[in-house]
Structures are given as C-alpha cells and as structure tokens.
Design an enzyme around this catalytic site. Structure first.
Site, mmCIF file in Angstrom:
data_model
loop_
_atom_site.group_PDB
_atom_site.id
_atom_site.type_symbol
_atom_site.label_atom_id
_atom_site.label_comp_id
_atom_site.label_asym_id
_atom_site.label_seq_id
_atom_site.Cartn_x
_atom_site.Cartn_y
_atom_site.Cartn_z
ATOM 1 N N LEU A 184 1.114 -1.398 -0.048
ATOM 2 C CA LEU A 184 0.121 -0.328 -0.073
ATOM 3 C C LEU A 184 0.519 1.223 -0.337
ATOM 4 O O LEU A 184 1.853 1.120 0.664
ATOM 5 C CB LEU A 184 -0.837 0.208 1.103
ATOM 6 N N GLY A 229 1.050 -5.177 0.927
ATOM 7 C CA GLY A 229 0.162 -5.339 -0.483
ATOM 8 C C GLY A 229 0.762 -6.002 -1.337
ATOM 9 O O GLY A 229 -0.045 -6.491 -2.338
ATOM 10 N N ASN A 252 3.987 -7.512 6.704
ATOM 11 C CA ASN A 252 5.283 -6.832 8.007
ATOM 12 C C ASN A 252 3.491 -5.646 8.549
ATOM 13 O O ASN A 252 5.119 -4.978 9.434
ATOM 14 C CB ASN A 252 6.445 -6.204 7.403
ATOM 15 N N GLU A 253 2.975 -5.730 8.667
ATOM 16 C CA GLU A 253 1.938 -4.516 8.610
ATOM 17 C C GLU A 253 2.679 -4.181 10.640
ATOM 18 O O GLU A 253 2.691 -2.779 11.060
ATOM 19 C CB GLU A 253 0.561 -4.812 9.006
HETATM 20 C C1 LIG Z 1 -7.697 -2.533 15.932
HETATM 21 C C2 LIG Z 1 -8.559 -2.620 14.411
HETATM 22 C C3 LIG Z 1 -8.791 -2.402 13.291
HETATM 23 C C4 LIG Z 1 -8.469 -2.282 12.472
HETATM 24 C C5 LIG Z 1 -7.661 -2.785 11.791
HETATM 25 C C6 LIG Z 1 -8.295 -2.167 9.823
HETATM 26 C C7 LIG Z 1 -7.333 -1.701 9.191
HETATM 27 C C8 LIG Z 1 -5.617 -2.527 9.199
HETATM 28 C C9 LIG Z 1 -4.858 -1.033 8.936
HETATM 29 C C10 LIG Z 1 -4.410 -1.028 7.783
HETATM 30 C C11 LIG Z 1 -4.002 -1.950 7.313
HETATM 31 C C12 LIG Z 1 -2.739 -1.197 5.890
HETATM 32 C C13 LIG Z 1 -2.646 -2.851 5.549
HETATM 33 C C14 LIG Z 1 -1.068 -2.345 4.874
HETATM 34 C C15 LIG Z 1 -0.643 -2.681 3.632
HETATM 35 C C16 LIG Z 1 0.554 -2.299 3.113
HETATM 36 O O1 LIG Z 1 0.626 -2.603 2.284
HETATM 37 S S1 LIG Z 1 1.062 -0.858 4.445
HETATM 38 C C17 LIG Z 1 3.092 -1.168 3.617
HETATM 39 C C18 LIG Z 1 3.657 -1.814 3.802
HETATM 40 N N1 LIG Z 1 5.350 -1.520 2.772
HETATM 41 C C19 LIG Z 1 6.140 -1.963 3.411
HETATM 42 O O2 LIG Z 1 6.870 -2.094 4.059
HETATM 43 C C20 LIG Z 1 7.422 -1.813 2.346
HETATM 44 C C21 LIG Z 1 8.417 -0.873 2.160
HETATM 45 N N2 LIG Z 1 9.514 -0.054 1.571
HETATM 46 C C22 LIG Z 1 10.677 -1.241 1.350
HETATM 47 O O3 LIG Z 1 10.864 -1.840 1.986
HETATM 48 C C23 LIG Z 1 11.275 -0.840 -0.284
HETATM 49 O O4 LIG Z 1 10.810 0.226 -0.173
HETATM 50 C C24 LIG Z 1 11.298 -2.264 -1.151
HETATM 51 C C25 LIG Z 1 12.337 -3.643 -0.186
HETATM 52 C C26 LIG Z 1 10.196 -2.024 -1.746
HETATM 53 C C27 LIG Z 1 12.256 -1.192 -2.175
HETATM 54 O O5 LIG Z 1 13.717 -0.847 -1.840
HETATM 55 P P1 LIG Z 1 14.352 -0.335 -2.440
HETATM 56 O O6 LIG Z 1 14.444 -0.046 -4.390
HETATM 57 O O7 LIG Z 1 16.143 0.458 -2.097
HETATM 58 O O8 LIG Z 1 13.564 1.100 -2.705
HETATM 59 P P2 LIG Z 1 13.487 2.600 -1.536
HETATM 60 O O9 LIG Z 1 13.067 2.421 -0.560
HETATM 61 O O10 LIG Z 1 15.127 3.532 -0.982
HETATM 62 O O11 LIG Z 1 12.086 3.757 -1.924
HETATM 63 C C28 LIG Z 1 12.355 3.714 -3.423
HETATM 64 C C29 LIG Z 1 11.216 5.306 -2.667
HETATM 65 O O12 LIG Z 1 9.526 4.588 -2.829
HETATM 66 C C30 LIG Z 1 9.492 5.080 -1.279
HETATM 67 N N3 LIG Z 1 8.591 3.867 -0.658
HETATM 68 C C31 LIG Z 1 9.299 2.876 -0.788
HETATM 69 N N4 LIG Z 1 7.727 2.026 -0.021
HETATM 70 C C32 LIG Z 1 6.748 3.081 -0.382
HETATM 71 C C33 LIG Z 1 5.694 2.609 0.145
HETATM 72 N N5 LIG Z 1 4.665 1.206 0.610
HETATM 73 N N6 LIG Z 1 4.747 3.902 0.041
HETATM 74 C C34 LIG Z 1 5.251 4.713 -0.531
HETATM 75 N N7 LIG Z 1 6.048 4.991 -0.642
HETATM 76 C C35 LIG Z 1 7.361 3.836 -0.667
HETATM 77 C C36 LIG Z 1 10.417 5.375 -0.727
HETATM 78 O O13 LIG Z 1 9.805 6.298 0.408
HETATM 79 C C37 LIG Z 1 11.521 5.866 -1.722
HETATM 80 O O14 LIG Z 1 10.855 7.278 -1.564
HETATM 81 P P3 LIG Z 1 12.203 8.633 -1.793
HETATM 82 O O15 LIG Z 1 12.932 8.286 -3.221
HETATM 83 O O16 LIG Z 1 12.826 8.812 -0.974
HETATM 84 O O17 LIG Z 1 11.222 10.013 -2.061
#
Ligand SMILES: CC/C=C\C/C=C\C/C=C\CC/C=C/CC(=O)SCCNC(=O)CCNC(=O)[C@H](O)C(C)(C)COP(=O)(O)OP(=O)(O)OC[C@H]1O[C@@H](n2cnc3c(N)ncnc32)[C@H](O)[C@@H]1OP(=O)(O)O
Length: 305
Positions: A111, A156, A180-181
């Site tokens: 996401l 996601g 990994n949420e």
């Molecule tokens: C009581 C309970 C009640 C109710 C519950 C109800 C709902 C529950 C609530 C929520 C549920 C929501 C579920 C969420 C699921 C998700 O998907 S959350 C997203 C999680 N994603 C991650 O943790 C991945 C993060 N990213 C990475 O680990 C790395 O970027 C990746 C390995 C994918 C790639 O690595 P690399 O090639 O080295 O790239 P960079 O890390 O340098 O990233 C490049 C730029 O992209 C930006 N970025 C990375 N990931 C995201 C993202 N997910 N969203 C937006 N932007 C992202 C990063 O910041 C860099 O940006 P920059 O160039 O610095 O501006």
C-alpha cells in the site's frame, strides 16, 4: 461505476472509466475500444500504470505493474488494476493472467504509505474501498492468476500474490515476501489474515503475522508462501509453464472448485464491507497510528544513499 463486487468507484474513474485505459500500441495514445483488445494476439493495451500484453493464441495476458519507483499501490494503480482485470475477464479470449512487475527489483512495495498518512477520512474511505475491490476482484477471479514475483514483495505486494492461484518467486535473497504490517505499527485486517491462513496454515500465520516476518525465497518456499523459486531469468517462463498446467483443466470444473475453496473467506468480507471500512478509517485516523506510519515512512526515505 458499480463493479461486479458491488463497490462504487472513485469519481474520476466514474466519469470515464475507460479513459484510464489508453491504447499503447505503437506508442499511440488514444482511447481503447471497449471490450476485447487481444484479438490479433500482438496488440498491447493497458493504462499508464498497468501494461497488458495479451497473447490471444494462448489465451494468456501478462499484466505488468509500472508505478515507479516501487509499484506502491496508489489509488490510481489500484483503480487501473481493477479496470484492467475487468477488461481481460470480459474478453472471452482470455483464460489466464500473469501478474508481474515492470519495475526493476520490486514486485510491489505494498500500500502506498502516502495514501495512509495525513489525509482525511473521506480519502481513507475511498482508498480502502479500492483495496477491498482489488482483493475481491483478484481473489474471486474466474481466470487463472499466476504471480511471477520478480522483486521484493512486502505487505500489499504479498496480498496481491496471495490472491493468485500460484506464485513463482525469483531466487534473489533481497526479494523478501510476507505481511510485515505489525512492524509499521498496524494490524492486518481479518480478511487478509484469513487469506494467509488459507495459504500457509494457522500456526505459521500466527507466528509470521505477529512478527511481521518477511521471508527470503528459500524460507518462503519452505513455509508454502510460494510454489516455486527459480532463477530470476526464468520467472516468466516458469509462470507460463505453471499457467499451462492450470489451463489444462476444464475451466468450469476449475472455476467451481476455486469458488468452493474461496467463497467463505470472501463472503466474510462481503458481509461486513462497510463495517470493515469504518474500522479501517477510525484505526488509521488515530494519532498514534499516524505517528507510527510517519516515522516508518521517514525511515524509508532516510535509508537511501
Ligand atoms: C484494531 C484493528 C482495526 C482495524 C484494522 C483495520 C485495518 C488495518 C489497518 C491497516 C492495514 C493496512 C495494511 C497495510 C499493508 C501495506 O501494504 S503497508 C505498506 C508496507 N510496505 C512496506 O513496508 C515496504 C516498504 N518499502 C520497502 O521496504 C522498500 O522500498 C522496497 C524493498 C520495496 C524497495 O527497496 P528499494 O528498491 O531500496 O527502494 P527504496 O526503499 O529506496 O524506496 C524508493 C522510494 O519509494 C518510497 N517507498 C517505498 N515503499 C513505499 C510505500 N509502500 N509507499 C510509499 N512510498 C514508498 C521510498 O520512501 C523511496 O522514496 P524517496 O525516493 O525517498 O522519496
């Protein structure tokens, strides 16, 4: 636009849904014809963030996410994916779709965290509806869906892969996959938890979800999160071989079996879709959750270089 699963789509898609899909044949930029598109097997169709390469001869379309740098699931990408899938599903030429990435080293970063931070409740409502819609559309698809996972696949990204019928992962130790949420300070919703349990079992899910585990390829294979791990340059060809195996089964019998296996899980969400949205919105609006997400996003941004 009311889609098959009943959701009303964002206003901009509502006005001209097909305007999101441009004919990319020979670089032209003109509205795609409604309905099919794969007639001659060489035609490309798609949208800005989703490239669709149809092969009418085999009945398989390769759908590539291209939302650089990391294919984060923005509202636009979610919307375009749903529309592209719907378009392929409505074209009876096609029996299967391979989902893969056009961005190097990342299948999808999950996401888009910028959609979850600092926005208003109306935005979160629209966004979560789109997340639900993509999951329902993929999880219940009558097509065979194979994920050719050619990059990192957290959160996601893993959710999309889990909704497929089969997963092929490139053998690169950097290509982690999992939910990994909890490490972001958020909780996996029940329907995604159910999907995890359906795939890797209860105990493995309990452990992996609480710890927010991201598995490298060998461990992902061992726990059953993916079906095959192959050298990176063989991911697509292996996905196509897997697809052929699934397409060798008569559609009606396979589809009925898929529905039988998945209906209860999907129905659980369908029964309480609005409540799930309200839950999500009130959860994500909490100050503590917003702070956790901001800190996580900031860490991601600083990690570079
Ligand atoms: C009581 C309970 C009640 C109710 C519950 C109800 C709902 C529950 C609530 C929520 C549920 C929501 C579920 C969420 C699921 C998700 O998907 S959350 C997203 C999680 N994603 C991650 O943790 C991945 C993060 N990213 C990475 O680990 C790395 O970027 C990746 C390995 C994918 C790639 O690595 P690399 O090639 O080295 O790239 P960079 O890390 O340098 O990233 C490049 C730029 O992209 C930006 N970025 C990375 N990931 C995201 C993202 N997910 N969203 C937006 N932007 C992202 C990063 O910041 C860099 O940006 P920059 O160039 O610095 O501006």
């Amino acid at each position: 636009m009311a889609l098959a699963s009943g959701v009303r789509f964002p206003a901009r898609a509502l006005l001209r849904p097909w305007s999101l899909l441009r004919d990319t044949t020979l670089g032209r930029s003109e509205p795609a014809a409604g309905g099919g598109g794969g007639g001659d097997g060489a035609r490309l169709f798609g949208s800005q963030r989703v490239l669709v390469e149809p092969d009418a001869a085999s009945g398989v379309a390769v759908m590539k996410f291209r939302n650089p740098p990391v294919n984060s699931l923005s509202l636009e990408l979610l919307t375009e994916l749903v529309i592209s899938l719907e378009k392929v599903e409505n074209d009876k030429t096609f029996r299967g779709v391979i989902l893969t990435s056009a961005c190097p080293r990342v299948f999808s970063a999950g996401l888009d965290l910028t959609e979850l931070c600092g926005r208003n409740p109306a935005h979160y409502t629209e966004y979560w509806k789109a997340v639900q819609e993509l999951w329902l559309r993929t999880y219940l698809s009558s097509l065979v869906l194979v994920a050719a996972i050619n990059g990192a696949c957290p959160a996601g990204g893993c959710i999309i892969a889990l909704a497929c019928d089969c997963r092929v992962l490139a053998d690169n130790p950097k290509y982690h996959i999992g939910l990994n949420e909890t490490l972001l300070g958020i909780t996996t919703p029940f329907w995604l938890k159910d999907t995890y349990v359906n795939t890797i079992g209860h105990r493995a899910s309990e452990q992996a979800l609480q710890l927010g585990s991201l598995f490298p390829p060998s461990e992902a294979l061992q726990v059953g999160l993916v079906d095959q791990v192959v050298p990176e340059d063989q991911v697509l060809s292996t996905a196509l071989s897997e697809m052929a195996r699934w397409l060798a089964v008569p559609d009606h019998a396979r589809q009925l079996t898929k529905t039988m296996m998945r209906k209860a899980t999907a129905d659980r969400l369908l029964r309480q879709r609005d409540a799930d949205i309200q839950n999500f919105v009130s959860f994500i609006c909490r100050d503590s959750i917003q702070k956790s997400l901001q800190v996580y996003l900031e860490k991601l941004r600083q990690r570079k270089g």
